[in-house]
Write a protein that holds these residues in place. Structure first.
Motif, PDB file in Angstrom:
ATOM      1  N   LEU A  58       0.807  -1.225   0.000  1.00  0.00           N
ATOM      2  CA  LEU A  58       0.000   0.000   0.000  1.00  0.00           C
ATOM      3  C   LEU A  58       0.839   1.274   0.000  1.00  0.00           C
ATOM      4  CD1 LEU A  58      -2.850  -1.127   2.412  1.00  0.00           C
ATOM      5  CD2 LEU A  58      -2.929  -0.927  -0.078  1.00  0.00           C
ATOM      6  N   LEU A  59       2.149   1.137  -0.105  1.00  0.00           N
ATOM      7  CA  LEU A  59       3.071   2.236  -0.414  1.00  0.00           C
ATOM      8  C   LEU A  59       3.320   3.214   0.730  1.00  0.00           C
ATOM      9  CD1 LEU A  59       1.855   3.069  -4.039  1.00  0.00           C
ATOM     10  CD2 LEU A  59       3.747   1.586  -3.366  1.00  0.00           C
ATOM     11  N   THR A  60       2.281   3.779   1.349  1.00  0.00           N
ATOM     12  CA  THR A  60       2.488   4.784   2.394  1.00  0.00           C
ATOM     13  C   THR A  60       1.531   4.552   3.560  1.00  0.00           C
ATOM     14  OG1 THR A  60       0.869   6.421   1.642  1.00  0.00           O
ATOM     15  CG2 THR A  60       3.054   6.474   0.590  1.00  0.00           C
ATOM     16  N   ASP A  61       1.877   5.132   4.705  1.00  0.00           N
ATOM     17  CA  ASP A  61       1.012   5.010   5.873  1.00  0.00           C
ATOM     18  C   ASP A  61      -0.278   5.812   5.704  1.00  0.00           C
ATOM     19  OD1 ASP A  61       2.847   3.370   6.983  1.00  0.00           O
ATOM     20  OD2 ASP A  61       3.504   4.730   8.570  1.00  0.00           O
ATOM     21  N   ASP A  62      -0.217   6.913   4.954  1.00  0.00           N
ATOM     22  CA  ASP A  62      -1.434   7.678   4.693  1.00  0.00           C
ATOM     23  C   ASP A  62      -2.466   6.814   3.965  1.00  0.00           C
ATOM     24  OD1 ASP A  62      -0.513   9.978   5.907  1.00  0.00           O
ATOM     25  OD2 ASP A  62       0.331  10.810   4.069  1.00  0.00           O
ATOM     26  N   ILE A  63      -2.004   6.017   3.006  1.00  0.00           N
ATOM     27  CA  ILE A  63      -2.910   5.117   2.286  1.00  0.00           C
ATOM     28  C   ILE A  63      -3.400   4.015   3.218  1.00  0.00           C
ATOM     29  CG2 ILE A  63      -3.069   3.438   0.405  1.00  0.00           C
ATOM     30  CD1 ILE A  63      -1.111   5.150  -1.177  1.00  0.00           C
ATOM     31  N   ARG A  64      -2.509   3.492   4.048  1.00  0.00           N
ATOM     32  CA  ARG A  64      -2.904   2.430   4.977  1.00  0.00           C
ATOM     33  C   ARG A  64      -4.007   2.914   5.926  1.00  0.00           C
ATOM     34  NH1 ARG A  64       2.940   1.649   4.617  1.00  0.00           N
ATOM     35  NH2 ARG A  64       3.223  -0.288   3.427  1.00  0.00           N
ATOM     36  N   CYS A  65      -3.941   4.183   6.327  1.00  0.00           N
ATOM     37  CA  CYS A  65      -4.978   4.723   7.214  1.00  0.00           C
ATOM     38  C   CYS A  65      -6.358   4.662   6.565  1.00  0.00           C
ATOM     39  CB  CYS A  65      -4.651   6.170   7.584  1.00  0.00           C
ATOM     40  SG  CYS A  65      -3.293   6.343   8.762  1.00  0.00           S
ATOM     41  N   LYS A  66      -6.399   4.706   5.256  1.00  0.00           N
ATOM     42  CA  LYS A  66      -7.672   4.666   4.540  1.00  0.00           C
ATOM     43  C   LYS A  66      -8.078   3.243   4.165  1.00  0.00           C
ATOM     44  CE  LYS A  66      -6.671   9.190   2.484  1.00  0.00           C
ATOM     45  NZ  LYS A  66      -6.325   9.905   1.224  1.00  0.00           N
ATOM     46  N   VAL A  67      -7.072   2.401   3.862  1.00  0.00           N
ATOM     47  CA  VAL A  67      -7.370   1.069   3.322  1.00  0.00           C
ATOM     48  C   VAL A  67      -7.501   0.006   4.406  1.00  0.00           C
ATOM     49  CG1 VAL A  67      -6.511  -0.778   1.829  1.00  0.00           C
ATOM     50  CG2 VAL A  67      -6.325   1.608   1.092  1.00  0.00           C
ATOM     51  N   TRP A  68      -6.630   0.013   5.391  1.00  0.00           N
ATOM     52  CA  TRP A  68      -6.703  -1.022   6.433  1.00  0.00           C
ATOM     53  C   TRP A  68      -8.090  -1.100   7.091  1.00  0.00           C
ATOM     54  CZ3 TRP A  68      -1.515  -1.042   9.712  1.00  0.00           C
ATOM     55  CH2 TRP A  68      -0.471  -1.542   8.899  1.00  0.00           C
ATOM     56  N   PRO A  69      -8.717   0.042   7.446  1.00  0.00           N
ATOM     57  CA  PRO A  69     -10.066  -0.078   8.030  1.00  0.00           C
ATOM     58  C   PRO A  69     -11.066  -0.710   7.074  1.00  0.00           C
ATOM     59  CG  PRO A  69      -9.128   2.091   8.472  1.00  0.00           C
ATOM     60  CD  PRO A  69      -8.228   1.430   7.472  1.00  0.00           C
ATOM     61  N   ARG A  70     -10.947  -0.428   5.790  1.00  0.00           N
ATOM     62  CA  ARG A  70     -11.872  -1.003   4.817  1.00  0.00           C
ATOM     63  C   ARG A  70     -11.669  -2.509   4.692  1.00  0.00           C
ATOM     64  NH1 ARG A  70     -16.088   2.365   3.787  1.00  0.00           N
ATOM     65  NH2 ARG A  70     -15.356   4.510   3.483  1.00  0.00           N
ATOM     66  N   ILE A  71     -10.415  -2.924   4.676  1.00  0.00           N
ATOM     67  CA  ILE A  71     -10.123  -4.357   4.567  1.00  0.00           C
ATOM     68  C   ILE A  71     -10.677  -5.111   5.775  1.00  0.00           C
ATOM     69  CG2 ILE A  71      -8.253  -6.055   4.614  1.00  0.00           C
ATOM     70  CD1 ILE A  71      -6.622  -4.231   2.842  1.00  0.00           C
ATOM     71  N   LEU A  72     -10.593  -4.495   6.953  1.00  0.00           N
ATOM     72  CA  LEU A  72     -11.072  -5.141   8.173  1.00  0.00           C
ATOM     73  C   LEU A  72     -12.533  -4.806   8.490  1.00  0.00           C
ATOM     74  CD1 LEU A  72      -8.073  -4.952  10.686  1.00  0.00           C
ATOM     75  CD2 LEU A  72      -9.035  -6.977   9.600  1.00  0.00           C
ATOM     76  N   ASN A  73     -13.162  -4.039   7.599  1.00  0.00           N
ATOM     77  CA  ASN A  73     -14.568  -3.667   7.789  1.00  0.00           C
ATOM     78  C   ASN A  73     -14.795  -2.936   9.111  1.00  0.00           C
ATOM     79  OD1 ASN A  73     -17.320  -3.489   7.136  1.00  0.00           O
ATOM     80  ND2 ASN A  73     -17.775  -5.288   8.366  1.00  0.00           N
ATOM     81  N   VAL A  74     -13.991  -1.909   9.324  1.00  0.00           N
ATOM     82  CA  VAL A  74     -14.160  -1.044  10.486  1.00  0.00           C
ATOM     83  C   VAL A  74     -14.647   0.313   9.988  1.00  0.00           C
ATOM     84  CG1 VAL A  74     -13.022   0.095  12.426  1.00  0.00           C
ATOM     85  CG2 VAL A  74     -12.363  -2.236  11.792  1.00  0.00           C
ATOM     86  N   PRO A  75     -15.932   0.617  10.124  1.00  0.00           N
ATOM     87  CA  PRO A  75     -16.461   1.912   9.659  1.00  0.00           C
ATOM     88  C   PRO A  75     -15.856   3.052  10.463  1.00  0.00           C
ATOM     89  CG  PRO A  75     -18.230   0.330  10.096  1.00  0.00           C
ATOM     90  CD  PRO A  75     -16.984  -0.231  10.701  1.00  0.00           C
ATOM     91  N   ILE A  76     -15.062   3.876   9.810  1.00  0.00           N
ATOM     92  CA  ILE A  76     -14.350   4.954  10.505  1.00  0.00           C
ATOM     93  C   ILE A  76     -15.318   5.914  11.191  1.00  0.00           C
ATOM     94  CG2 ILE A  76     -12.728   6.867  10.211  1.00  0.00           C
ATOM     95  CD1 ILE A  76     -11.535   5.381   7.853  1.00  0.00           C
TER      96      ILE A  76
END
Length: 406
Positions: A58-76
């Motif tokens: 996922l290249l950067t932590d900024d992207i991970r902040c957006k993608v990891w919750p989606r992958i784990l189904n955690v509604p921000i």
């Protein structure tokens, strides 16, 4: 206190070998795909998983902040702004957590000011106790903090708390039982994978009676405890979060298989081999190993491995409840090919005089071993659909989590 430093593909990445302009072009295309997947209605989770698995993660932590919750189904949006207050001294695990966190200095970026690190350590303690306090069925284990600190450094306390709770009740659930029975059961998948791919290495490890305890810290910390470069840790977390929860054991297997020459040159005794395998190299070809782990998962799914695991538990593990996926390639698995070849050899041997059979045995076994190894190598190259199959596997399991966001 949130450590917000974007980490991009570093100097050790294989992407550097293809030219700086090509690297930047690939990164831009990947970022565009991720943005498009996040903007879709509903969110295109399958694409996000594929991006997390594919080269560079996922290249950067900024992207991970957006993608990891989606992958784990955690509604921000549903995460409360104010986190629950933690009753530290009253919690039965507080003192052990405190000791482990105090010993975790190497998990923080070198050169970080003491005040900032100490603040993060306080947040780390709170996240762990908050999750345990809310989920009394979960039991703390040493090494859990190595996973939690990775989420803290990438996401900050608020997001990390929500994701760690989801992870603890799903991917990590077997490690958080009151006993290590289920953890040992998962470790027992390691040797069948090695046996399928490289019988020679498997036989050597069996003769040395090395067991699988050398891989325990790898498995229960998702390699966070044994890797010194944080870029490699988060790259693996991209991969593991996007895959079936048993993927870390497949990755452990490919590390051992990658070190074939070292293993076979080692003294064939438990202390020597255990010491060798416990000292994990830091310069591993991570992208290559990630690809191989995905391929092996396609070739030898858990439903096949479970038949080879000697230790069985009456209690069903969380990992065993995940639905296996259908193979995404029509290629024959090397274990099937090997069994057919071995059957043919046995039929041929029955036609050979007994005195000649013993003299030819030493030739047949190495030939068979080379054959299965070449078959696996060939499939590793041929299975271009392996990543898709791994994604599909994760999605097959994901409905248990109500994967799609409203």
């Amino acid at each position: 206190m949130n450590l917000k430093k974007s980490r991009s593909v570093g100097a050790s990445s294989p992407l550097n070998g293809i030219g700086k302009q090509d690297v930047e072009s690939r990164k831009k295309r990947k970022m565009a795909e991720i943005t498009q997947a996040l903007s879709a209605t509903p969110v295109d989770v399958a694409t996000l998983r594929r991006m997390a698995i594919s080269e560079g993660g996922l290249l950067t932590d900024d992207i991970r902040c957006k993608v990891w919750p989606r992958i784990l189904n955690v509604p921000i949006d549903s995460i409360p702004e104010e986190l629950d207050k933690v009753q530290r001294e009253n919690h039965k695990d507080y003192h052990q957590v405190l000791l482990d966190v105090q010993r975790s200095l190497r998990r923080f970026p070198p050169g970080m000011p003491d005040e900032q690190r100490e603040g993060l350590q306080e947040e780390l303690i709170d996240i762990i106790l908050r999750v345990l306090q809310k989920n009394p069925q979960l039991h703390y284990y040493q090494g859990y903090h190595d996973i939690v600190v990775t989420f803290l450094l990438v996401l900050g306390e608020r997001l990390a708390t929500a994701l760690v709770e989801k992870l603890s009740t799903h991917h990590l659930r077997d490690f958080m039982d009151p006993t290590m029975d289920n953890t040992n059961h998962i470790l027992n998948y390691l040797m069948p994978i090695i046996e399928q791919v490289n019988p020679e290495v498997y036989d050597f490890m069996q003769q040395a009676h090395v067991g699988t305890i050398f891989a325990l810290s790898w498995l229960i910390t998702w390699f966070g405890h044994v890797l010194s470069d944080f870029r490699h840790v988060v790259r693996l977390y991209d991969f593991f979060l996007a895959c079936h929860p048993l993927m870390p054991i497949y990755f452990a297997a490919v590390i051992v298989l990658h070190r074939e020459e070292e293993v076979l040159e080692c003294e064939c005794d438990m202390p020597s081999l255990h010491h060798l395998l416990s000292q994990i190299p830091q310069d591993l070809p991570y992208e290559t190993l990630i690809s191989r782990a995905g391929d092996l998962f396609v070739q030898f799914p858990p439903s096949e491995l479970v038949k080879k695991v000697a230790q069985q538990h009456s209690q069903e593990t969380a990992a065993s409840t995940f639905k296996d996926f259908e193979l995404a390639s029509a290629q024959q698995r090397p274990d099937t090919v090997f069994r057919r070849r071995r059957k043919e050899q046995q039929q041929q041997q029955q036609q050979v005089p007994a005195e000649a059979r013993s003299s030819s045995l030493s030739v047949v076994q190495p030939t068979a071993r080379r054959f299965v190894r070449l078959a696996v190598m060939g499939l590793t190259v041929a299975l271009g659909a392996a990543a898709l199959a791994v994604v599909n596997s994760a999605l097959e399991w994901a409905p248990k989590l109500d994967l799609l966001f409203p």
